[in-house]
Design an enzyme around this catalytic site. Sequence first.
Site, PDB file in Angstrom:
ATOM      1  N   GLY A  87       0.803  -1.208   0.000  1.00 25.14           N
ATOM      2  CA  GLY A  87       0.000   0.000   0.000  1.00 25.14           C
ATOM      3  C   GLY A  87       0.840   1.262   0.000  1.00 25.14           C
ATOM      4  CG  ASP A 144       8.931  -6.650   6.083  1.00 27.76           C
ATOM      5  OD1 ASP A 144      10.070  -6.963   5.695  1.00 27.76           O
ATOM      6  OD2 ASP A 144       8.167  -5.950   5.406  1.00 27.76           O
TER       7      ASP A 144
END
Length: 614
Positions: free
Chosen positions: A303, A419
Amino acid sequence: MKSLGMLDVSWNQLSGGIPDSLGELQQLRRLVLHHNRFSGAIPVGLSRCPNLELVDFSHNELEGNIPGEFLTSLKNIQFYLNLSWNVFEGPLPKEISTIVSAQAIDISGNKLGEEIPGILGNCIALEHLNLSHNSFSGPIPDALGKLKYLQDIDLSSNFLSGAIPMSLRQLKVLGYINLCFNNLSGSIPEGGLFSNKTVTKLFLGNPGLCGPKRYLLPSCLKHRKGKPLPHIKIILPVAGASTFFLCSIVLGILWRHKFSRQKFRLSNFMSGRLGYPKFSYQDLFLATNGLNRTNLLGQGTFGSVYKGILRNDRVVAIKVLNVQNEEDEKIFKSECKVLGRIRHRNLIRVISACSYPGFKALVLQFASNGSLEKHLYPHSNEEDVCQLGLAECLNIAIDVAHGIEYLHHDSPIQVVHCDLKPSNVLLDADMTAIITDFGISRLISTTNSMDSLHSSFSLRGSIGYIAPEYGLGGRVSTTGDVYSYGILLLEMVTRKKPTDAIFVGDLNLQKWVRSALPDRLVDIVDSSLLRSVNLEQSRCLISFIHVGVLCTNDSPQERPTMRDVGRGLESLRSTFIGSIAAASNFTATISDLVQQPYTGPRAERVSDSQSSSF
């Protein structure tokens, strides 16, 4: 370079106008300039390139009208035309109809207005059409029904009016249609693709539309034809009023009960606590100036993040997720679930969320100093970055360690971030580090019910930061985050990404650093950082590097826990501030841990009495 066939300079920081001299490249077939800072108008000279098959100028700052002669010159285009996310204005030229062989046209995210030209239906090879986030008005052209190869169409976030054309029912291969946030009215057509359950159909944000419940629209009332019989003209109003009165009372009670439950669910869908404000799509659209590129803070796989100013003048970060399929929906739900259950000064704070079909967004706290990556690798024209010295690196490393320590050891349910990297570490106004982006994080259950923790999911992290055991089929665990954290520490010191071009073959960042310790710091430490460190502080710098090396051990069992790392770095910060004796003690402790052979199922853990020195 008269014979040049492809020119691709995408993902750079090129600025100024697109050179008119590109028109001299008569053999040019592919021109790719996306994700730069090109400004000004499309040069007229490009109309002299008759062989262009693919043109991508997206994500720049181009402005003015789209030249009709430029579109005419693209009559041989075979692949796609992408002019999205610029500042083009005016009407969409009628010359768009000359691009009859293009498979995709994307002109979304501009300021184009007036009506969508009906002759767009002449682009008979079109498979993908995106005109969203513009200012188009008037009706949807009936001629779009001629595009029999169209697979997806997005006309959302415009000012289109009128009814949905019945001709769209003829599009046999269409799998996605998005008409959200316009001024359309009337009922949803029946039959054709509108009855096909496999087609994704989005109509939200059109107050005048009505249709089945599955579209989240008001139902279309079908009135009976004919007039009531004369002898019941008086009875009907009285009976109707009585029935309406009784129904209102019953429905009012039911609605109040249902609404209170729904309100509770909406307020608590993430954390089970009251207090989250609600935002509509229009609220976020206005806060970001129409999702304008000038408000864009960053983009990623999942996004885009925009700077937003709410009505109460509060500055926030608005993360708009790319929701294209069911997997993207899972990522949104996962991030909501994680953010709703955690709260720590070094973890991004969620303010609210906005969820509509086809639009998912998170409203998050705003970190005014941007990402750590921005400070490690500043562009030459960026003046708002801090030159990170050892003190700043230590503070940031400790903040991140405490945030991950909370996720692993102290949160209500154990979380693995999956992450961790510089672009996912933000810096607040006082340079406090904040961990963000929990889109692929995993909640670790205390039971064995979560069988989805296999490495196939975790490998969706970022290359270079993924723990090696994940590639061998290992399950997601907290030691994977420790490895990523170690890479982050080494990157802060060396200013080299783990994917740097110098790392070829078996050489990687941690091996490169190990080979230089302890005598060749000048070969690995970034020169700007090295200049800010005196002789006594260099001992702390070596210890700092040793922590990164220890965290990146190939064996998960040899890595420390984040609680150990946090305590060790806190001690090192005290050392840096003034205790030289503690510095040598800390350095020796870390060196011993790195150099000693592995002798057990876990790395040797220090006792509580030793915790001050790791």
